[in-house]
Design a protein around this motif. Structure first.
Motif, PDB file in Angstrom:
ATOM      1  N   PRO A   5     -33.278  78.550  18.486  1.00 35.63           N
ATOM      2  CA  PRO A   5     -32.759  79.219  17.281  1.00 35.63           C
ATOM      3  C   PRO A   5     -31.882  78.325  16.406  1.00 35.63           C
ATOM      4  O   PRO A   5     -31.865  78.489  15.190  1.00 35.63           O
ATOM      5  CB  PRO A   5     -31.987  80.420  17.821  1.00 35.63           C
ATOM      6  N   ALA A   6     -31.184  77.376  16.987  1.00 38.66           N
ATOM      7  CA  ALA A   6     -30.330  76.491  16.192  1.00 38.66           C
ATOM      8  C   ALA A   6     -31.152  75.582  15.279  1.00 38.66           C
ATOM      9  O   ALA A   6     -30.648  75.090  14.272  1.00 38.66           O
ATOM     10  CB  ALA A   6     -29.452  75.645  17.103  1.00 38.66           C
ATOM     11  N   ASP A   7     -32.427  75.362  15.629  1.00 36.49           N
ATOM     12  CA  ASP A   7     -33.309  74.514  14.830  1.00 36.49           C
ATOM     13  C   ASP A   7     -34.063  75.294  13.759  1.00 36.49           C
ATOM     14  O   ASP A   7     -34.889  74.716  13.056  1.00 36.49           O
ATOM     15  CB  ASP A   7     -34.324  73.808  15.738  1.00 36.49           C
ATOM     16  N   ALA A   8     -33.800  76.583  13.647  1.00 31.20           N
ATOM     17  CA  ALA A   8     -34.528  77.430  12.700  1.00 31.20           C
ATOM     18  C   ALA A   8     -33.532  78.233  11.853  1.00 31.20           C
ATOM     19  O   ALA A   8     -33.346  79.425  12.079  1.00 31.20           O
ATOM     20  CB  ALA A   8     -35.472  78.359  13.457  1.00 31.20           C
ATOM     21  N   PRO A   9     -32.887  77.581  10.869  1.00 32.25           N
ATOM     22  CA  PRO A   9     -31.834  78.252  10.118  1.00 32.25           C
ATOM     23  C   PRO A   9     -32.320  79.252   9.064  1.00 32.25           C
ATOM     24  O   PRO A   9     -31.510  79.991   8.517  1.00 32.25           O
ATOM     25  CB  PRO A   9     -31.105  77.093   9.439  1.00 32.25           C
ATOM     26  N   PHE A  10     -33.618  79.289   8.797  1.00 30.15           N
ATOM     27  CA  PHE A  10     -34.129  80.145   7.732  1.00 30.15           C
ATOM     28  C   PHE A  10     -34.844  81.365   8.292  1.00 30.15           C
ATOM     29  O   PHE A  10     -35.477  81.303   9.345  1.00 30.15           O
ATOM     30  CB  PHE A  10     -35.111  79.372   6.844  1.00 30.15           C
ATOM     31  N   GLU A  64     -43.660  79.164  13.584  1.00 29.48           N
ATOM     32  CA  GLU A  64     -42.219  79.072  13.307  1.00 29.48           C
ATOM     33  C   GLU A  64     -41.445  80.094  14.129  1.00 29.48           C
ATOM     34  O   GLU A  64     -40.330  79.823  14.582  1.00 29.48           O
ATOM     35  CB  GLU A  64     -41.936  79.258  11.818  1.00 29.48           C
ATOM     36  N   ARG A  65     -42.030  81.254  14.369  1.00 28.84           N
ATOM     37  CA  ARG A  65     -41.356  82.272  15.173  1.00 28.84           C
ATOM     38  C   ARG A  65     -41.197  81.804  16.624  1.00 28.84           C
ATOM     39  O   ARG A  65     -40.182  82.083  17.268  1.00 28.84           O
ATOM     40  CB  ARG A  65     -42.111  83.595  15.099  1.00 28.84           C
ATOM     41  N   ARG A  93     -42.850  67.339  14.205  1.00 26.15           N
ATOM     42  CA  ARG A  93     -42.550  67.470  15.623  1.00 26.15           C
ATOM     43  C   ARG A  93     -41.050  67.407  15.904  1.00 26.15           C
ATOM     44  O   ARG A  93     -40.602  66.709  16.810  1.00 26.15           O
ATOM     45  CB  ARG A  93     -43.251  66.363  16.411  1.00 26.15           C
ATOM     46  N   GLY A  94     -40.308  68.142  15.124  1.00 23.60           N
ATOM     47  CA  GLY A  94     -38.869  68.126  15.327  1.00 23.60           C
ATOM     48  C   GLY A  94     -38.182  69.114  14.404  1.00 23.60           C
ATOM     49  O   GLY A  94     -38.819  69.765  13.592  1.00 23.60           O
ATOM     50  N   PRO A  95     -36.880  69.185  14.514  1.00 17.30           N
ATOM     51  CA  PRO A  95     -36.128  70.194  13.768  1.00 17.30           C
ATOM     52  C   PRO A  95     -35.682  69.771  12.366  1.00 17.30           C
ATOM     53  O   PRO A  95     -35.112  70.574  11.643  1.00 17.30           O
ATOM     54  CB  PRO A  95     -34.903  70.419  14.660  1.00 17.30           C
ATOM     55  N   ARG A  96     -35.932  68.510  11.987  1.00 16.44           N
ATOM     56  CA  ARG A  96     -35.441  68.061  10.675  1.00 16.44           C
ATOM     57  C   ARG A  96     -36.209  68.741   9.541  1.00 16.44           C
ATOM     58  O   ARG A  96     -37.403  68.998   9.652  1.00 16.44           O
ATOM     59  CB  ARG A  96     -35.577  66.553  10.523  1.00 16.44           C
TER      60      ARG A  96
END
Length: 159
Positions: free
Chosen positions: A68-73, A60-61, A113-116
């Motif tokens: 970064p826009a796909d990792a809001p947490f 995840e890092r 395999r994606g940002p959802r």
């Protein structure tokens, strides 16, 4: 819930009681032949929470650094960070959002395999119960399961 004190010390994290009861009651195995709960006592390194937690967080890092826009947490050990508790055969990842009392940690499910992602204000047991019953649909999971409790869990080993 013998053994969890050492696990929590090693992780520097208090785990939710429902998760500890789930692991003690069921051990390791698959839910609906698809979802696997990470178990700190599993001899299978791919299902062992202690073996997999850092791998999941490190992955995840990498995503967070590149997109970064796909990792809001935030990610554990950051305050309120995600911490893994399960995965699917498709590679979807299930996390707790470690904010506040562990008994109330919500679940975040990231697609493989994606940002959802899906956010559910449910701990792992309530999440599993509702999903198995067909009351909870997870947008990143396939929707072709035969929901219901018959054969919902298949053990693979003793915990």
């Amino acid at each position: 819930m013998e053994g969890f004190a050492a696990v929590e010390t090693r992780l520097a994290l208090e785990l939710p009681n429902d998760y500890k009861r789930l692991v003690c009651a069921y051990g390791s195995g698959s839910w609906k032949g698809f979802l696997w709960v990470l178990n700190p006592f599993s001899p299978n390194p791919y299902l062992n929470l202690l073996e997999q937690a850092q791998r999941h967080l490190d992955a995840e890092r990498v995503i967070r650094a590149g997109w970064p826009a796909d990792a809001p947490f935030a990610l554990y050990p950051e305050r309120g960070g995600l911490f893994p508790w399960g995965m699917t055969d498709n590679g979807d990842r299930l996390y707790w959002l470690t904010e506040g009392d562990p008994g109330y940690w919500p679940t975040v499910v990231y697609e493989s395999r994606g940002p959802r992602y899906d956010f559910h204000r449910l701990g792992c047991c309530e999440f599993l119960l509702r999903w198995v019953a067909g009351e909870l649909r997870v947008s990143v999971f396939p929707d072709d399961f035969e929901y219901g409790f018959a054969g919902a869990f298949a053990p693979i080993e003793a915990a």
